[in-house]
Motif scaffolding. Structure first.
Motif, PDB file in Angstrom:
ATOM      1  N   ASP A   1       0.818  -1.212   0.000  1.00 49.52           N
ATOM      2  CA  ASP A   1       0.000   0.000   0.000  1.00 49.52           C
ATOM      3  C   ASP A   1       0.849   1.258   0.000  1.00 49.52           C
ATOM      4  N   THR A   2       1.932   1.249   0.773  1.00 49.02           N
ATOM      5  CA  THR A   2       2.820   2.414   0.822  1.00 49.02           C
ATOM      6  C   THR A   2       3.420   2.714  -0.539  1.00 49.02           C
ATOM      7  N   PHE A   3       3.938   1.697  -1.204  1.00 48.66           N
ATOM      8  CA  PHE A   3       4.565   1.929  -2.508  1.00 48.66           C
ATOM      9  C   PHE A   3       3.552   2.291  -3.583  1.00 48.66           C
ATOM     10  N   ASP A   4       2.355   1.719  -3.510  1.00 50.30           N
ATOM     11  CA  ASP A   4       1.304   2.128  -4.441  1.00 50.30           C
ATOM     12  C   ASP A   4       0.936   3.594  -4.227  1.00 50.30           C
ATOM     13  N   GLY A   5       0.865   4.000  -2.951  1.00 51.41           N
ATOM     14  CA  GLY A   5       0.556   5.391  -2.640  1.00 51.41           C
ATOM     15  C   GLY A   5       1.641   6.348  -3.099  1.00 51.41           C
ATOM     16  N   LEU A   6       2.895   5.968  -2.899  1.00 51.27           N
ATOM     17  CA  LEU A   6       4.002   6.823  -3.347  1.00 51.27           C
ATOM     18  C   LEU A   6       4.008   6.977  -4.865  1.00 51.27           C
ATOM     19  N   ALA A   7       3.706   5.913  -5.563  1.00 54.91           N
ATOM     20  CA  ALA A   7       3.711   5.952  -7.028  1.00 54.91           C
ATOM     21  C   ALA A   7       2.537   6.745  -7.588  1.00 54.91           C
ATOM     22  N   ALA A   8       1.454   6.848  -6.838  1.00 52.18           N
ATOM     23  CA  ALA A   8       0.256   7.534  -7.330  1.00 52.18           C
ATOM     24  C   ALA A   8       0.393   9.057  -7.290  1.00 52.18           C
ATOM     25  N   GLY A   9       1.337   9.560  -6.520  1.00 56.14           N
ATOM     26  CA  GLY A   9       1.505  11.004  -6.414  1.00 56.14           C
ATOM     27  C   GLY A   9       0.652  11.597  -5.311  1.00 56.14           C
ATOM     28  N   LYS A  10       0.870  12.899  -5.048  1.00 56.46           N
ATOM     29  CA  LYS A  10       0.201  13.569  -3.933  1.00 56.46           C
ATOM     30  C   LYS A  10      -1.319  13.558  -4.053  1.00 56.46           C
ATOM     31  N   GLU A  11      -1.803  13.795  -5.236  1.00 57.99           N
ATOM     32  CA  GLU A  11      -3.249  13.945  -5.439  1.00 57.99           C
ATOM     33  C   GLU A  11      -4.013  12.643  -5.189  1.00 57.99           C
ATOM     34  N   ARG A  12      -3.443  11.514  -5.592  1.00 56.97           N
ATOM     35  CA  ARG A  12      -4.168  10.236  -5.529  1.00 56.97           C
ATOM     36  C   ARG A  12      -3.564   9.248  -4.528  1.00 56.97           C
ATOM     37  N   CYS A  13      -2.676   9.719  -3.692  1.00 54.26           N
ATOM     38  CA  CYS A  13      -1.951   8.856  -2.759  1.00 54.26           C
ATOM     39  C   CYS A  13      -2.883   8.039  -1.863  1.00 54.26           C
TER      40      CYS A  13
ATOM     41  N   GLY B   1       3.440  -1.661  -6.083  1.00 54.11           N
ATOM     42  CA  GLY B   1       3.250  -2.585  -4.971  1.00 54.11           C
ATOM     43  C   GLY B   1       3.816  -3.955  -5.274  1.00 54.11           C
ATOM     44  N   VAL B   2       3.588  -4.427  -6.492  1.00 52.72           N
ATOM     45  CA  VAL B   2       4.127  -5.733  -6.900  1.00 52.72           C
ATOM     46  C   VAL B   2       5.652  -5.693  -6.907  1.00 52.72           C
ATOM     47  N   GLN B   3       6.211  -4.620  -7.432  1.00 49.87           N
ATOM     48  CA  GLN B   3       7.664  -4.493  -7.466  1.00 49.87           C
ATOM     49  C   GLN B   3       8.248  -4.474  -6.056  1.00 49.87           C
ATOM     50  N   SER B   4       7.611  -3.742  -5.144  1.00 53.72           N
ATOM     51  CA  SER B   4       8.124  -3.685  -3.769  1.00 53.72           C
ATOM     52  C   SER B   4       8.031  -5.050  -3.101  1.00 53.72           C
ATOM     53  N   LEU B   5       6.955  -5.782  -3.374  1.00 52.17           N
ATOM     54  CA  LEU B   5       6.788  -7.124  -2.808  1.00 52.17           C
ATOM     55  C   LEU B   5       7.895  -8.058  -3.291  1.00 52.17           C
ATOM     56  N   ILE B   6       8.143  -8.048  -4.582  1.00 51.38           N
ATOM     57  CA  ILE B   6       9.196  -8.901  -5.143  1.00 51.38           C
ATOM     58  C   ILE B   6      10.560  -8.506  -4.585  1.00 51.38           C
ATOM     59  N   LEU B   7      10.824  -7.214  -4.529  1.00 49.45           N
ATOM     60  CA  LEU B   7      12.117  -6.742  -4.006  1.00 49.45           C
ATOM     61  C   LEU B   7      12.352  -7.165  -2.568  1.00 49.45           C
ATOM     62  N   ILE B   8      11.344  -6.984  -1.722  1.00 49.40           N
ATOM     63  CA  ILE B   8      11.550  -7.301  -0.302  1.00 49.40           C
ATOM     64  C   ILE B   8      11.748  -8.799  -0.103  1.00 49.40           C
ATOM     65  N   ILE B   9      11.006  -9.604  -0.835  1.00 49.47           N
ATOM     66  CA  ILE B   9      11.172 -11.057  -0.703  1.00 49.47           C
ATOM     67  C   ILE B   9      12.550 -11.481  -1.205  1.00 49.47           C
ATOM     68  N   LEU B  10      12.982 -10.945  -2.319  1.00 48.77           N
ATOM     69  CA  LEU B  10      14.318 -11.287  -2.832  1.00 48.77           C
ATOM     70  C   LEU B  10      15.419 -10.833  -1.873  1.00 48.77           C
ATOM     71  N   LEU B  11      15.257  -9.654  -1.282  1.00 51.09           N
ATOM     72  CA  LEU B  11      16.250  -9.176  -0.314  1.00 51.09           C
ATOM     73  C   LEU B  11      16.292 -10.064   0.930  1.00 51.09           C
ATOM     74  N   GLN B  12      15.136 -10.497   1.391  1.00 46.84           N
ATOM     75  CA  GLN B  12      15.100 -11.383   2.554  1.00 46.84           C
ATOM     76  C   GLN B  12      15.760 -12.724   2.236  1.00 46.84           C
ATOM     77  N   ILE B  13      15.476 -13.259   1.066  1.00 51.57           N
ATOM     78  CA  ILE B  13      16.098 -14.528   0.665  1.00 51.57           C
ATOM     79  C   ILE B  13      17.614 -14.360   0.585  1.00 51.57           C
ATOM     80  N   ALA B  14      18.059 -13.296  -0.085  1.00 52.55           N
ATOM     81  CA  ALA B  14      19.501 -13.063  -0.233  1.00 52.55           C
ATOM     82  C   ALA B  14      20.178 -12.920   1.129  1.00 52.55           C
ATOM     83  N   ALA B  15      19.539 -12.185   2.039  1.00 53.03           N
ATOM     84  CA  ALA B  15      20.127 -11.984   3.366  1.00 53.03           C
ATOM     85  C   ALA B  15      20.258 -13.310   4.119  1.00 53.03           C
ATOM     86  N   LEU B  16      19.210 -14.125   4.089  1.00 52.29           N
ATOM     87  CA  LEU B  16      19.275 -15.405   4.808  1.00 52.29           C
ATOM     88  C   LEU B  16      20.272 -16.358   4.168  1.00 52.29           C
ATOM     89  N   LEU B  17      20.373 -16.334   2.850  1.00 51.92           N
ATOM     90  CA  LEU B  17      21.368 -17.180   2.186  1.00 51.92           C
ATOM     91  C   LEU B  17      22.780 -16.751   2.564  1.00 51.92           C
TER      92      LEU B  17
END
Length: 149
Positions: A87-99, A112-128
């Motif tokens: 939700d945060t990343f979707d809001g940031l991408a929408a801009g001030k008017e539509r946040c 939102g999808v990009q942030s989800l993929i990024l965070i999961i990949l970062l968590q996997i990389a960190a644990l590995l």
């Protein structure tokens, strides 16, 4: 016997932050539960560390340990923090008017999808990278990650 309010607040934190069965007693209070979020984080990290230990004991590869441990964390919390991240990343991408509209929308946007993929990949990389040091890192990260609330 009258219970201290903090006992009811811990029950409220348990119910709010986790999808595990609700306590039968005491009746939860949700007034000041954020102060117990770090304790809930320690519990989640401890459960993840125990799972990592069990998988390692049965000679599961580190990559499988990382994926299953991360999945357990998402399941225990019901994806509460992932939903907030999306939700945060979707809001940031929408801009001030539509946040706010974007954050309230139940659909997931591209950011939102990009942030989800990024965070999961970062968590996997960190644990590995951590390997068996994940046993220490999981409770610590889950604790400190919830201190800001």
């Amino acid at each position: 016997m009258k219970l201290p309010i903090w006992v009811k607040e811990i029950a409220g934190a348990w119910t709010f932050y986790l999808v595990l069965p609700q306590w039968k007693w005491p009746t939860p209070s949700y007034k000041r539960i954020a102060r117990f979020a770090p304790l809930i984080g320690l519990f989640i990290g401890g459960i993840q560390a125990i799972l990592w230990c069990l998988l390692s004991y049965f000679d599961w590869p580190t990559s499988a340990n990382a994926l299953i441990t991360i999945t357990l964390g998402f399941w225990i919390t019901g994806g509460l923090h992932l939903d907030g991240l999306i939700d945060t990343f979707d809001g940031l991408a929408a801009g001030k008017e539509r946040c706010l509209d974007a954050m309230e929308d139940s659909r997931i946007g591209a950011s939102g999808v990009q942030s989800l993929i990024l965070i999961i990949l970062l968590q996997i990389a960190a644990l590995l990278k951590l390997g068996n040091l994940a046993l220490l890192a999981l409770p610590i990260a889950n604790f400190w990650g919830r201190c800001s609330s």
